[in-house]
Write a protein that holds these residues in place. Structure first.
Motif, PDB file in Angstrom:
ATOM      1  N   ARG A 139       0.835  -1.193   0.000  1.00 58.67           N
ATOM      2  CA  ARG A 139       0.000   0.000   0.000  1.00 58.67           C
ATOM      3  C   ARG A 139       0.873   1.246   0.000  1.00 58.67           C
ATOM      4  O   ARG A 139       1.958   1.265   0.584  1.00 58.67           O
ATOM      5  CB  ARG A 139      -0.920   0.028   1.221  1.00 58.67           C
ATOM      6  CG  ARG A 139      -1.905  -1.116   1.240  1.00 58.67           C
ATOM      7  CD  ARG A 139      -2.810  -1.044   2.453  1.00 58.67           C
ATOM      8  NE  ARG A 139      -3.740  -2.155   2.446  1.00 58.67           N
ATOM      9  CZ  ARG A 139      -4.870  -2.176   1.759  1.00 58.67           C
ATOM     10  NH1 ARG A 139      -5.226  -1.115   1.067  1.00 58.67           N
ATOM     11  NH2 ARG A 139      -5.659  -3.221   1.788  1.00 58.67           N
ATOM     12  N   GLN A 166      -7.378  -3.947   8.339  1.00 65.29           N
ATOM     13  CA  GLN A 166      -7.785  -4.220   6.966  1.00 65.29           C
ATOM     14  C   GLN A 166      -9.152  -4.889   6.945  1.00 65.29           C
ATOM     15  O   GLN A 166      -9.494  -5.664   7.838  1.00 65.29           O
ATOM     16  CB  GLN A 166      -6.765  -5.126   6.278  1.00 65.29           C
ATOM     17  CG  GLN A 166      -5.431  -4.474   5.976  1.00 65.29           C
ATOM     18  CD  GLN A 166      -4.497  -5.427   5.271  1.00 65.29           C
ATOM     19  OE1 GLN A 166      -4.135  -6.470   5.793  1.00 65.29           O
ATOM     20  NE2 GLN A 166      -4.103  -5.073   4.065  1.00 65.29           N
ATOM     21  N   GLY A 171      -9.456  -6.476   1.885  1.00 64.86           N
ATOM     22  CA  GLY A 171      -8.097  -6.047   2.173  1.00 64.86           C
ATOM     23  C   GLY A 171      -7.926  -4.551   2.244  1.00 64.86           C
ATOM     24  O   GLY A 171      -6.812  -4.063   2.466  1.00 64.86           O
ATOM     25  N   THR A 173      -7.986  -0.734   3.670  1.00 60.81           N
ATOM     26  CA  THR A 173      -7.750  -0.141   4.979  1.00 60.81           C
ATOM     27  C   THR A 173      -9.053   0.423   5.539  1.00 60.81           C
ATOM     28  O   THR A 173      -9.801   1.096   4.833  1.00 60.81           O
ATOM     29  CB  THR A 173      -6.691   0.963   4.880  1.00 60.81           C
ATOM     30  OG1 THR A 173      -5.477   0.406   4.377  1.00 60.81           O
ATOM     31  CG2 THR A 173      -6.436   1.591   6.236  1.00 60.81           C
TER      32      THR A 173
END
Length: 618
Positions: A139, A166, A171, A173
């Protein structure tokens, strides 16, 4: 992936497998024709007389028959076409690379790599798998990664507030906390959080992360009654103030106006008098709470009138800069001044006066000479610093079986802490201090609730007024059944109201029956109930003796009103792991030595006179 995507992937794998098998069969048949020798088409392995014949057969098997050559070239051409290639070894129609075919000179073709589907072959013994591990995900911000991947799209997960973890399925955030979702995002109408879950699944770890993230934005965390302790080391790391309460450790004078009294004197005028009146009410409620704990039932209305008159009398006759103590209440009741006698309606009769004040007198003696006396009869050992970046009142030194002292210490800590909040806002309203927001943590809520009837009223008032106080709160307990253990139906209904009024409800692993009961209050779908229930399973039996974590540790479901729940997975950092360990009594010898050394280093630094922000000891 979805079911439709899985079916499409299976069709693609099956088609690729069929092409690969056909190409393999064609290469095997074509290889026999390529092995012929010059002149008579001989083969070192099969004999020269079979070379040309094998090539012819391979060409026939390939679906066409080219011009016969002395070296079996027709077989290779046929084999190439059977595999989807032209005779010159060009790329086939499916776009895959192929080896160069042998020309008419007898040179062997480069072997072609066999295609294996990502999930394995179909059929018995094919080794097909039904699940593929997801690839590693990295990320970055759009500023950092815009050149690598310029296409941006929203994930649908909230991104306002403290980064929590997450999304369990996408997945993405997930960010959130009661204050930011109330002030900035406006997802909730009440800046409060109620968390439920079985022990050991990470409830206090998630709240610790919120506490750290909010402190970084200028919010002041207040842990008013740390029972284990879970938050003391975190508050120290933030440069905050830790106050220990317990027998032989420190005490709280419940008659001390604290920060509110100091703010009233500093503000002065009419606003100062208003704050003094509020201080009087807060002290009265705190003494009444202690008497409720000792008696096991609330005070009578006329007793509260007598107690209020005694407090007014003490405040008028106590010198500035000194706070009265609980023994002073007994002295005033014994003396019986006119202001106190007037509210008892004794009409000059000493017997009527004693009959009116003796029950209150006995209850105060029960506080002073009972299990609460050592903690509440002396001056406050350490006052809360209004300028501290974080505050933790550590009551872990009180035994778990001592429910009365635990409840009294927690209520006294809440009264003192919320008085500090009120003083801060009063100074900000008067233009004498900057505006500050606060975030309180009420962990192990079931312990004070069970201490005595009427305690739930004190917490109920807090949950209704936190918006006007500029205060967010997080209440943590195990299950809704903690409320069922309360003594009266009214208290049980009020305790359930904590969940109903909470802006955010966070669930860790809970049994299915508990989730179904919670669904009646919050509104959970059947899928959400099944998901959270699966997190309450115990860890597997370790075959090698290694540590096995419960499957639900670090997994939470966030519910806001009627919105679908947000399942998240929290992975703590090394710094958080060092600061937050709820199993300190079960650490190994090496870990215990390291922790003792760290504590000794902090003590030495504190003794050397190092100070934190605001001028108080770090």
């Amino acid at each position: 992936m979805s079911r439709r995507e899985e079916k499409r992937a299976e069709r693609e794998d099956r088609l690729a497998e069929q092409r690969s098998r056909a190409a393999l069969a064609a290469r095997r048949s074509g290889a026999a024709g390529e092995d012929g020798e010059d002149g008579d088409g001989g083969d070192a392995r099969f004999g020269g007389r079979f070379g040309g014949r094998s090539g012819d057969r391979s060409g026939a098997n390939g679906g066409t028959r080219e011009r016969p050559g002395p070296h079996g070239g027709a077989g290779q051409a046929g084999g190439d076409r059977a595999g989807g290639r032209d005779p010159d070894g060009a790329r086939d129609t499916s776009g895959r690379r192929s080896a160069r075919s042998a020309r008419g000179d007898g040179a062997p073709a480069r072997p072609r790599e066999l295609y294996v589907p990502p999930r394995g072959w179909h059929g018995a013994g094919g080794g097909r798998v039904g699940y593929l591990d997801p690839p590693t995900m990295w990320r970055a911000t759009t500023v950092q990664a815009c050149g690598m991947w310029p296409f941006a799209a929203g994930s649908g997960s909230p991104m306002t507030g403290v980064p929590l973890g997450q999304h369990l399925f996408t997945g993405a955030t997930v960010c959130g906390d009661p204050l930011n979702w109330f002030t900035r995002a406006r997802y909730i109408s009440n800046p409060s959080l109620f968390m439920l879950g079985m022990p050991g699944l990470g409830k206090s770890t998630l709240v610790n992360r919120m506490l750290i993230g909010l402190a970084a934005t200028g919010v002041v965390p207040l842990v008013l009654g740390d029972l284990k302790p879970d938050y003391a080391d975190t508050v120290r790391a933030l440069g905050g103030q830790v106050i220990s309460i317990g027998r032989g450790r420190g005490g709280i004078n419940v008659l001390d106006p604290g920060a509110m009294g100091e703010a009233a004197v500093r503000i002065g005028g009419e606003a100062g008098e208003v704050l003094k009146a509020e201080t009087h009410g807060r002290v009265l409620n705190m003494v009444a709470a202690l008497i409720t704990i000792v008696r096991g039932r609330p005070m009578d209305d006329h007793e509260q009138s007598v107690l209020s008159a005694v407090l007014h009398h003490l405040r008028e006759r106590t010198s500035p800069g000194r706070a009265p103590l609980l023994p002073d209440l007994l002295r005033v009741l014994t003396e019986g001044p006119d202001r106190v006698r007037a509210v008892t309606l004794d009409r000059g009769n000493e017997t009527r006066y004693r009959d009116a004040v003796d029950p209150l007198h006995r209850s105060l003696l029960g506080i002073l000479d009972g299990p609460l006396g050592d903690t509440f009869t002396s001056e406050t050992s350490t006052r809360i610093d209004p300028n501290a970046p974080a505050v933790c009142i550590d009551i872990s030194g009180i035994g778990e079986a001592d429910t009365q002292l635990t409840a009294a210490a927690m209520l006294a800590a809440w009264s003192d802490g919320l008085g500090t909040v009120a003083a801060s806002h009063a100074l900000a309203d008067a233009g004498l201090a900057p505006r500050r927001w606060f975030f309180t943590v009420l962990d192990e809520l079931w312990r004070p609730l069970r201490a005595a009837s009427g305690i739930v009223d004190r917490i109920d008032a807090l949950t209704r007024l936190n918006r006007s106080l500029g205060l967010g709160d997080a209440k943590i307990t195990h299950t809704l059944k903690d409320a069922e253990a309360l003594g009266t139906d009214a208290d049980r209904a009020k305790a359930r109201g904590f969940v109903e009024r909470a802006g955010m409800v966070v669930c860790a692993g809970l049994p299915r029956t508990e989730m179904e009961e919670l669904g009646k209050v919050v509104g959970l779908s059947q899928r959400e109930i099944e998901l959270v229930s699966s997190w309450s399973s115990p860890p597997g039996w370790g075959m090698t003796g290694e540590h096995e974590e419960p499957p639900g540790r670090g997994r939470f479901l966030i519910k806001v009103g009627g919105r679908p729940g947000i399942p998240i997975k929290v992975a703590i950092t090394d710094a958080e792991r060092r600061l937050h360990n709820t199993n300190t009594r079960w650490t190994t010898d090496e870990e215990a030595v390291e922790q003792a050394a760290a504590r000794a280093a902090r003590d030495v630094a504190r003794a050397a006179g190092q100070t934190g922000p605001g001028g108080w000891s770090a």
